[in-house]
Design an enzyme around this catalytic site. Structure first.
Site, PDB file in Angstrom:
ATOM      1  N   LYS A  71       9.069   3.201  23.293  1.00  9.93           N
ATOM      2  CA  LYS A  71       9.279   2.822  24.811  1.00  9.93           C
ATOM      3  C   LYS A  71       9.679   3.777  25.800  1.00  9.93           C
ATOM      4  O   LYS A  71       9.341   3.925  26.787  1.00  9.93           O
ATOM      5  CB  LYS A  71      10.174   1.455  24.714  1.00  9.93           C
ATOM      6  N   ASN A  93      -0.981  -4.577  27.623  1.00 13.55           N
ATOM      7  CA  ASN A  93       0.044  -4.441  26.758  1.00 13.55           C
ATOM      8  C   ASN A  93       1.276  -4.039  27.877  1.00 13.55           C
ATOM      9  O   ASN A  93       0.980  -3.669  28.924  1.00 13.55           O
ATOM     10  CB  ASN A  93       0.023  -3.037  26.052  1.00 13.55           C
ATOM     11  N   GLU A 117      14.502  -5.213  23.460  1.00 20.93           N
ATOM     12  CA  GLU A 117      13.079  -4.883  22.931  1.00 20.93           C
ATOM     13  C   GLU A 117      13.133  -5.729  21.430  1.00 20.93           C
ATOM     14  O   GLU A 117      14.027  -5.226  20.805  1.00 20.93           O
ATOM     15  CB  GLU A 117      12.597  -3.615  22.970  1.00 20.93           C
ATOM     16  N   ASP A 118      12.065  -6.353  21.218  1.00 19.10           N
ATOM     17  CA  ASP A 118      11.850  -6.878  19.762  1.00 19.10           C
ATOM     18  C   ASP A 118      13.104  -7.519  19.067  1.00 19.10           C
ATOM     19  O   ASP A 118      13.289  -7.232  18.084  1.00 19.10           O
ATOM     20  CB  ASP A 118      11.296  -5.619  19.137  1.00 19.10           C
ATOM     21  N   ASP A 170      11.701  -7.143  27.624  1.00 19.32           N
ATOM     22  CA  ASP A 170      10.490  -6.682  27.707  1.00 19.32           C
ATOM     23  C   ASP A 170       9.384  -7.547  27.322  1.00 19.32           C
ATOM     24  O   ASP A 170       8.289  -7.982  27.661  1.00 19.32           O
ATOM     25  CB  ASP A 170      10.302  -5.207  27.213  1.00 19.32           C
ATOM     26  N   ASP A 171       9.667  -8.061  26.038  1.00 19.86           N
ATOM     27  CA  ASP A 171       8.759  -9.030  25.416  1.00 19.86           C
ATOM     28  C   ASP A 171       8.401 -10.377  26.424  1.00 19.86           C
ATOM     29  O   ASP A 171       7.593 -11.081  26.026  1.00 19.86           O
ATOM     30  CB  ASP A 171       9.236  -9.355  24.046  1.00 19.86           C
ATOM     31  N   ASN A 180       0.564  -7.115  18.130  1.00 14.34           N
ATOM     32  CA  ASN A 180       0.593  -5.802  17.638  1.00 14.34           C
ATOM     33  C   ASN A 180       1.352  -5.755  16.456  1.00 14.34           C
ATOM     34  O   ASN A 180       1.960  -6.732  15.880  1.00 14.34           O
ATOM     35  CB  ASN A 180       1.519  -4.916  18.864  1.00 14.34           C
ATOM     36  N   TYR A 197       3.340   5.314  19.918  1.00 17.84           N
ATOM     37  CA  TYR A 197       3.330   3.876  20.696  1.00 17.84           C
ATOM     38  C   TYR A 197       2.790   2.973  19.628  1.00 17.84           C
ATOM     39  O   TYR A 197       2.101   3.360  18.636  1.00 17.84           O
ATOM     40  CB  TYR A 197       3.054   3.716  22.037  1.00 17.84           C
ATOM     41  N   ARG A 225      12.496  -8.159  15.061  1.00 19.36           N
ATOM     42  CA  ARG A 225      11.223  -8.872  15.234  1.00 19.36           C
ATOM     43  C   ARG A 225      10.191  -7.534  15.738  1.00 19.36           C
ATOM     44  O   ARG A 225      10.000  -7.472  16.988  1.00 19.36           O
ATOM     45  CB  ARG A 225      10.979  -9.888  16.076  1.00 19.36           C
TER      46      ARG A 225
END
Ligand SMILES: NC(=O)c1ccc[n+]([C@@H]2O[C@H](COP(=O)([O-])OP(=O)(O)OC[C@H]3O[C@@H](n4cnc5c(N)ncnc54)[C@H](O)[C@@H]3O)[C@@H](O)[C@H]2O)c1
Ligand SMILES: O=C(O)C[C@H](O)C(=O)O
Ligand SMILES: [Mg+2]
Length: 603
Positions: free
Chosen positions: A201, A490, A272-273, A295-296, A445, A130, A183
């Protein structure tokens, strides 16, 4: 907080007792011989008992001695420790990748053993599978690639996705983590190489939420990349074209979503991202129709809110004082805006006033303080834009240093993706803020993108601060036996519980109430004694325990909001009749635990 024994240590015998009721029954594997040995879902390596060797055509394909699971475990850990010894003194990145490789090889070979070592050593191994190492892995993915994991849907697959989804070998999928690689952490557009994030994840889903690894699916939606370096890299494994935009982009995501929910209508999809515009757009587009979340935006918000509430307690105040906290948020992207909206909603609930709920929050982006005078003000940031007159001399675009000096905040929260923006001057200015216990959340991060290091925070802002970072740092030795505690703020503390609670409640979709319940559960998890020491979040060693509690809170909220349709044999009425404790037990019962299950029926 509920009266459950903490799950702090993961020594096997105790854990095994807890999970003894959920050990899966004998499953019949239809494969034979080397096909089993090459299938990480079923492979037991030297651990196959003689009966299974006989009946599955494995005799002669393995050395004769049967090695126990515990021995295999010890053997792996020994090789891991000798790798640690042999790589001592080498550059950090080299060591990190060597550790990732040895774990990845085990993942590819024997998932049961892999997840057991991961669960038992989560504190040491999370930074490898991770953040931060997963970032380095994504940056180097095309070179590191050996075996595929998960599924890849590309712009070239338009029109084919409904049939492609049936190429996935598992009949049943519970959890999907999806990215378009645009991203990745604070590392920008990494195109197809971003697949490392859904994989990491989902590893956390298995370790923390006990999702069966046969029921998870990491997905990369490759719509091209705008990363020129990757487009020119001869090893790059993704589509060599600029990213699709507008309707063309959305058509690809729509097609994928339709295919996924057609094959697995009960699956949960975690976005995610994604770069900010698509993160918000897709959340808006799908959240009322499918069981999905971002999630972000949403997971991060709950973790940050729990930390902010913990900060108020750490100052020796009651939660009712939260609306008075002056909070500066640095970064107006998907994560920063997600945090602000959840925190402002919490203030509005506490004070009963919507109009003034945002007044103590200050938002900056790359162009400084965001005020109502901002040209081309992003509508998503508009509710948090300041009236320039609110604080004398606070102008549009004011620098972070100016803002900290003028506002004298209690909290500095970074989600900018920019390493070091909490400079020495900024941290020293925070020291002068007058707050009884200022808090610094350097949440970006991976490690090099953190707004400041833990050491700098304690050095420049004072020993009395509360500190949290998105990627792990060691605690700081402040001398005289004093410790500067480092929290890891986190979203890993929430996304596994949000996914699990949604799954086992059979939620039709994921409501704000469910997300709020998750955040409140995390916020109330810590004791006053821990909070006084500056410890805002549980140790990662107890991640399964906190995830079970979060999952149960999410489940109860799903029931209360009438979106729970039940799961397996447990219908919505039964869920509704469960006590708090029963929901936690139910969630635990649904967790997979890594032990070898028999592959043949007893005769
Ligand atoms: N700890 C966690 O759980 C967690 C969760 C989500 C995201 N993150 C991290 O947060 C970061 C941002 O994620 P995102 O999705 O919001 O990204 P994003 O690209 O949507 O937003 C980044 C924001 O930072 C602003 N920014 C850039 N440079 C700045 C500077 N010098 N000063 C102030 N603001 C600046 C940008 O203008 C933008 O508003 C990433 O590093 C990500 O890894 C951490
Ligand atoms: O991946 C993480 O570690 C947290 C978060 O989702 C991020 O994007 O940084
Ligand atoms: Mg993320």
């Amino acid at each position: 907080m509920w009266n459950l024994t903490r799950f702090a240590s993961s020594r096997l015998s105790r854990t095994r007792r807890l999970f003894s009721s959920v050990i899966p029954g004998p499953c019949i594997v239809h494969k034979r011989g080397t096909d089993i040995l090459h299938d990480p879902w079923f492979n037991k390596d030297t651990g196959f008992p003689l009966t299974e060797r006989d009946r599955l055509g494995l005799r002669g394909l393995l050395p004769p001695r049967v090695i126990s699971f515990e021995q295999q475990y010890d053997r792996f850990m020994e090789s891991y420790h000798s790798l640690e010894k042999n790589t001592k003194g080498q550059p950090d990145g080299v060591v990190a990748l060597a550790k990732w490789r040895i774990l990845n090889r085990l993942h590819d070979r024997n998932e049961t053993l892999y997840y057991r070592v991961l669960m038992d050593n989560i504190k040491d191994f999370a930074p490898i599978i991770y953040t931060p190492t997963v970032g380095l892995v994504c940056q180097n993915y095309s070179g590191l690639f050996r075996r595929p994991r998960g599924m890849y849907f590309s712009a070239k697959d338009k029109g084919e996705m409904m049939s492609m989804i049936y190429n996935w070998p598992a009949q049943h999928v519970d959890m999907i983590v999806l990215t378009d690689g645009s991203r990745i952490l604070g590392l920008g557009d990494l195109g197809v190489q971003g697949i490392g994030i859904p994989i990491g994840k989902l590893d956390m889903y298995v370790a923390a939420a006990g999702i069966n690894p046969q029921h998870v699916l990491p997905v990369m939606l490759d719509v091209g990349t705008n990363n020129q370096k990757l487009l020119e890299d001869r090893l790059y494994l993704g589509l060599r074209q600029p990213r699709l935009e507008g309707e063309e982009y959305l058509e690809i995501v729509d097609e994928f979503i339709e295919a996924v929910f057609t094959r697995w209508p009960k699956a949960i999809v975690q976005f995610e991202d994604f770069q900010m515009k698509w993160a918000f757009e897709t959340l808006d587009r799908y959240r009322k129709k499918f069981c999905m979340f971002n999630d972000d935006i949403q997971g991060t918000a709950g973790v940050a809110l729990a930390g902010l509430l913990g900060t108020v307690r750490a100052q020796g105040r009651t939660l009712a004082d939260f609306p008075d906290q002056k909070i500066v948020v640095v970064g107006a992207g998907s994560a920063g805006l997600g945090v602000l909206s959840m925190a402002v909603q919490a203030v509005a609930r506490m004070t009963g006033k919507n109009e003034t709920a945002a007044q103590n929050f200050f938002l900056l982006d790359k162009d400084g303080l965001i005020t109502k005078e901002r040209k081309n003000l992003d509508p998503a940031a508009a509710p948090f834009a300041k009236d320039p007159g609110q604080i004398v001399g606070l102008r549009e675009g004011a620098s972070l240093l100016e803002v900290v000096k003028k506002v004298k905040p209690d909290v500095l929260l970074g989600l900018s993706g920019v390493g070091g923006v909490f400079s020495e001057e900024v941290l020293k200015a925070l020291r002068e803020s007058g707050s009884t216990r200022p808090a610094i959340f350097a949440m970006s991060n991976p490690t090099m993108n953190a707004e400041c290091t833990a050491a700098d925070a304690f050095k420049h802002a004072g020993e009395n601060i509360v500190f949290a970072s998105g990627s792990p740092f060691e605690n700081i030795n402040l001398g005289n036996g004093k410790v500067g505690y480092v929290n890891q703020a986190n979203n890993m503390y929430l996304f596994p519980g949000i996914g699990l609670g949604s799954l086992v409640s059979g939620a039709r979709f994921i409501t704000d109430g469910m997300l709020q319940a998750a955040a409140e559960c995390l916020a109330s998890y810590m004791t006053d004694e821990e909070i006084q020491k500056g410890i805002l979040y549980p140790s990662i060693d107890s991640i399964r325990h906190i995830t079970a509690e979060v999952g149960a809170s999410v489940l109860r909220a799903a029931v209360a909001e009438e979106v729970a349709e039940g799961h397996g044999d447990v219908g919505p009425k039964e869920l509704a009749h469960m006590s708090k404790e029963e929901t936690v037990e139910y969630v635990f019962r649904n967790m997979w635990y890594p032990i070898y299950s028999p592959l043949v029926q007893e005769k």
